[in-house]
Design a protein around this motif. Structure first.
Motif, PDB file in Angstrom:
ATOM      1  N   UNK A 198      13.830 -26.954  15.078  1.00 22.07           N
ATOM      2  CA  UNK A 198      13.200 -28.096  14.401  1.00 22.07           C
ATOM      3  C   UNK A 198      11.694 -27.976  14.573  1.00 22.07           C
ATOM      4  N   UNK A 199      10.969 -27.974  13.481  1.00 24.02           N
ATOM      5  CA  UNK A 199       9.516 -27.949  13.574  1.00 24.02           C
ATOM      6  C   UNK A 199       8.957 -29.356  13.371  1.00 24.02           C
ATOM      7  N   UNK A 200       7.916 -29.664  14.133  1.00 26.07           N
ATOM      8  CA  UNK A 200       7.218 -30.942  14.009  1.00 26.07           C
ATOM      9  C   UNK A 200       5.745 -30.640  13.825  1.00 26.07           C
ATOM     10  N   UNK A 201       5.215 -31.000  12.683  1.00 25.01           N
ATOM     11  CA  UNK A 201       3.783 -30.780  12.432  1.00 25.01           C
ATOM     12  C   UNK A 201       3.004 -31.946  13.013  1.00 25.01           C
ATOM     13  N   UNK A 247       2.232 -38.869  12.252  1.00 22.88           N
ATOM     14  CA  UNK A 247       3.386 -38.007  12.541  1.00 22.88           C
ATOM     15  C   UNK A 247       4.678 -38.816  12.470  1.00 22.88           C
ATOM     16  N   UNK A 274       7.734 -38.026  10.043  1.00 26.09           N
ATOM     17  CA  UNK A 274       8.993 -37.597  10.675  1.00 26.09           C
ATOM     18  C   UNK A 274      10.085 -38.663  10.591  1.00 26.09           C
TER      19      UNK A 274
END
Lengths: 166, 202
Positions: free
Chosen positions: A43-46, B84, B88
């Motif tokens: 899982x990527x989180x920017x 974010x 997300x």
């Protein structure tokens, strides 16, 4: 980065058990980020700055999952405050993978500060690191960083330079 | 509205959740307002890290409700986390921002929210956190706790609280390192997982 180097990074992260990657993209790793995004096991989180990414990685550690903070080495400077607080104050580790901007061979004036400050900042924080300039050392350097950080509960770093990123 | 009263209202709603909280007097207040949540709360001493850490925990434990008890000073230190969260959209993160409009732990000089022009809930909405509200009464705050703890989208409530500290409360004696071990062992026990395991024999 060559595709083979991108593959080596992802192999190393998976062998270390990483399932979450926080990143702020840069140019030397530009082929790595879409490959991480496309990987079904990661899982990527920017993030908006690398310090935020470091803190998110700290939270992932507390969940029992393994995270990596991937960035240009300039991001280290943006991360110093949360790294010092989490690492020295609480023993919450963050493993970092950074591109080595500003080393000998750098041809951009704006990247020179990144090369001059990276190793002194890592040393100021007592963060052990390896600088990898050969593709066949990438995977082992990454798994070694995780082994150390999960024994010490402190940060570690791998900087990729030389022919690996140029 | 007093922060301690808000904490007691929130505490009464909590059972299996995990909490990460910010620095200053709010640490000792939460320690006293929610004694049953002590092991389930990570007491941090840092600006700008609390909600990002809570989000990381929420990302790692998507089946568990995570609560961030942040502050106006802490959130203003790193507003990027709101963007974010907006992108997300974690389904299990409830963020409380104790907004006392001052840096209370160093004697009370004003934060940016004291001007009356800076609105953290509006900033959060602008960052893509649609459910972001300001509470000015205990009843409003409690209603947002009920909604935020049941939401399946990120939920932020900015609690406008007085700059006073609950008097005569017990001080927490542990430091950040001990707090981390207590919290990690609680997560391990309640999740049935190993986070900080034994050394290798080699």
């Amino acid at each position: 980065m060559k595709q083979s180097a991108v593959d080596a990074v992802i192999r190393g992260l998976k062998r270390a058990g990483v399932s979450v990657v926080c990143y702020l993209p840069d140019s030397l790793f530009k082929e790595l980020y879409p490959a991480l995004d496309a990987d079904p096991d990661i899982r990527t989180i920017r993030v908006t700055n690398e310090g935020e990414g470091a803190a998110i990685c700290g939270g992932v550690f507390l969940s029992g999952k393994k995270a990596a903070l991937v960035m240009e080495n300039s991001g280290l400077r943006a991360s110093v405050e949360p790294l010092a607080r989490m690492g020295l104050g609480a023993g919450i580790p963050v493993v970092m993978l950074m591109s080595y901007r500003g080393e000998l061979g750098e041809n951009n004036w704006w990247a020179i500060p990144h090369g001059i400050t990276m190793e002194p900042v890592l040393n100021a924080l007592r963060i052990p690191y390896s600088v990898v300039r050969e593709e066949d050392r990438i995977e082992r350097a990454i798994t070694d960083a995780y082994a150390w950080s999960y024994a010490s509960y402190y940060h570690s770093a791998v900087a990729l330079g030389g022919e690996v990123v140029r | 509205m007093k922060r301690f009263d808000c904490m007691k209202a929130l505490s009464a709603r909590l059972k299996d959740e995990l909490v990460i909280l910010s620095l200053g007097a709010s640490v000792d207040e939460w320690y006293n307002a929610a004694p049953h949540m002590r092991a389930a709360s990570l007491f941090q001493q840092q600006l700008g890290c609390v909600t990002p850490q809570a989000f990381g925990l929420a990302a790692g434990l998507p089946h568990r409700r995570i609560i961030s008890l942040d502050t106006d000073g802490g959130m203003m230190f790193n507003l990027g986390i709101l963007a974010t969260l907006g992108n997300e959209q974690p389904k299990n993160l409830f963020v409380v921002v104790w907004d006392n409009e001052c840096y209370q732990s160093i004697g009370g000089p004003p934060t940016h929210t004291a001007s009356g022009r800076v609105d953290i809930a509006a900033i959060a909405r602008g960052a893509g956190v649609d459910n972001a509200f300001t509470a000015r009464t205990l009843e409003e705050f409690d209603a947002h706790c009920a909604a935020g703890l049941a939401a399946d989208v990120p939920y932020v409530v900015v609690a406008k609280v007085a700059g006073t500290v609950q008097p005569d409360i017990k001080r927490k004696h542990s430091d950040g390192r001990e707090d981390k071990y207590i919290f990690v062992r609680h997560v391990e026990a309640t999740e049935g997982i190993v986070i900080m395991g034994p050394s290798e024999h080699n």
